[in-house]
Design a protein around this motif. Structure first.
Motif, PDB file in Angstrom:
ATOM      1  N   MET A  30       0.841  -1.203   0.000  1.00  0.00           N
ATOM      2  CA  MET A  30       0.000   0.000   0.000  1.00  0.00           C
ATOM      3  C   MET A  30       0.877   1.254   0.000  1.00  0.00           C
ATOM      4  SD  MET A  30      -3.456  -0.910   1.978  1.00  0.00           S
ATOM      5  CE  MET A  30      -2.876  -0.746   3.658  1.00  0.00           C
ATOM      6  N   HIS A  37       9.092  -3.656   3.327  1.00  0.00           N
ATOM      7  CA  HIS A  37       8.611  -3.839   1.946  1.00  0.00           C
ATOM      8  C   HIS A  37       9.783  -4.180   1.019  1.00  0.00           C
ATOM      9  CE1 HIS A  37       5.480  -0.802   3.434  1.00  0.00           C
ATOM     10  NE2 HIS A  37       4.732  -1.835   3.075  1.00  0.00           N
ATOM     11  N   GLY A 147       4.682 -10.472   3.543  1.00  0.00           N
ATOM     12  CA  GLY A 147       5.452 -10.403   4.789  1.00  0.00           C
ATOM     13  C   GLY A 147       4.817 -11.199   5.920  1.00  0.00           C
ATOM     14  N   ASP A 150       2.315  -9.507   8.704  1.00  0.00           N
ATOM     15  CA  ASP A 150       0.856  -9.682   8.688  1.00  0.00           C
ATOM     16  C   ASP A 150       0.606 -11.182   8.618  1.00  0.00           C
ATOM     17  OD1 ASP A 150      -0.307  -6.751   8.148  1.00  0.00           O
ATOM     18  OD2 ASP A 150       1.577  -6.998   7.076  1.00  0.00           O
ATOM     19  N   ILE A 176      10.868  -7.392   9.359  1.00  0.00           N
ATOM     20  CA  ILE A 176      12.002  -6.475   9.477  1.00  0.00           C
ATOM     21  C   ILE A 176      11.660  -5.452  10.563  1.00  0.00           C
ATOM     22  CG2 ILE A 176      13.477  -4.835   8.245  1.00  0.00           C
ATOM     23  CD1 ILE A 176      13.669  -7.756   7.193  1.00  0.00           C
ATOM     24  N   MET A 184       8.744  -2.773  11.597  1.00  0.00           N
ATOM     25  CA  MET A 184       8.491  -1.647  10.696  1.00  0.00           C
ATOM     26  C   MET A 184       7.059  -1.701  10.185  1.00  0.00           C
ATOM     27  SD  MET A 184      11.867  -1.133   8.460  1.00  0.00           S
ATOM     28  CE  MET A 184      13.404  -0.744   9.282  1.00  0.00           C
TER      29      MET A 184
END
Ligand code: AMP
Length: 299
Positions: A30, A37, A147, A150, A176, A184
């Motif tokens: 997003m 990311h 990731g 989530d 991360i 993050m």
């Protein structure tokens, strides 16, 4: 780096390259990109010949009253970061091309979407599944990278791919963290300095949980109790009085806890003993900001 905004040209980009034997990975985001990311882009690059990132703040996964309008949008910096990493293309569609007028079809999420995030954000995973399926259609890549931050979302997407026979391999990247341990997140920028200090109780509580497991605690009830106590930080009440007296910012645990559980790492079903792979999942609010974090527990 190619910037694609129209679904048809995105699809053509992928299919043309696949027809010459190349493989492609897609990394849906997003935006408001951070190193978490970018680590997924790196995974895509390692696994495939080309990597395509997507940037789309998906309205259907936000409930009314959530942060859709104020969600950070930093497109210029995002594109610069992706380009410097060697990303091959970025898909940045308009809302109107992903959800044209009259678009009413959606995906019914798999069972693993029930409970936890699914309870606190009832429409969320329907929106996630729908947009991820649509992105896979626009970008029919060989691999999709998501990731572990989530965690439930990752299981939901894997289940959807299996259940709908989608011809894509789902890979995942580990969480991360910033140097202070906070996972993050694009939403971390909402935190004030004091809130950020308070939010650190989340990664600390997860680390302590892993220590408890190492030292032999196997009762899930006990682990959960300890996790909740650390997140709500009962000691912090005493600290707060001391800090206030010393003119220090008042530190405490999270402001409210949605859930803090230790569950089966595949099904997210409750367990009693740590006799199979498990995951600790936390969702909490610090100030107005809702944060999620997790750690897997191997036995
Ligand atoms: P978002 O932009 O928040 O929708 O996230 C896009 C992708 O990045 C999802 O697959 C997330 O799980 C992943 N992601 C978000 N934060 C992190 C992190 N700290 N470490 C690794 N992956 C992450």
């Amino acid at each position: 780096m190619e910037i694609l905004s129209d679904p048809k040209s995105a699809r053509r980009y992928v299919i043309e390259r696949q027809s010459t034997g190349e493989t492609l990975a897609v990394v849906p985001t997003m935006g408001a990109l951070h190193d978490g990311h970018l680590s997924l882009v790196e995974i895509g690059k390692e696994k495939c010949d080309r990597v395509v990132a997507t940037i789309f703040v998906n309205p259907t996964q936000f409930a009314p009253g959530e942060d859709l309008d104020k969600y950070p949008r930093t497109l210029k910096q995002d594109l610069a970061r992706l380009e410097s990493l060697g990303t091959d293309a970025v898909f940045v569609p308009e809302v109107s091309s992903m959800y044209p007028d009259g678009c009413t079809t959606s995906v019914s999420p798999p069972r693993v979407a029930e409970g936890l995030e699914g309870s606190f954000r009832p429409e969320h995973f329907g929106g996630v599944c729908t947009i991820v399926l649509k992105l896979f259609q626009c970008l029919p890549c060989n691999v999709g990278v998501f990731g572990q931050k989530d965690y439930q979302q990752l299981l939901v997407i894997k289940a959807m791919v299996r259940d709908l026979n989608l011809p894509i391999e789902v890979l995942s990247g580990e969480i991360i963290r910033d140097q202070d341990g906070l996972a993050m997140s694009s939403r971390n920028r909402y935190l004030s300095a004091v809130e950020r200090e308070n939010a650190l109780c989340i990664p600390k509580a997860l680390r302590s949980l892993q220590d408890d497991v190492q030292s032999g605690v196997t009762s899930v009830e006990e682990l959960q109790e300890r996790l909740i106590a650390r997140l709500e930080d009962s000691e912090a009440v005493a600290h707060a009085a001391r800090d206030a007296a010393e003119g220090q910012p008042i530190q405490r645990g999270v402001d409210s806890l949605d859930y803090a559980v230790v569950v089966d790492s595949e099904t997210l079903e409750p367990i009693e003993k740590l006799n199979r792979p498990a995951v600790a999942l936390v969702a909490a609010r610090v100030g107005q900001t809702r944060l999620i974090d997790n750690c897997t527990i191997s036995v």
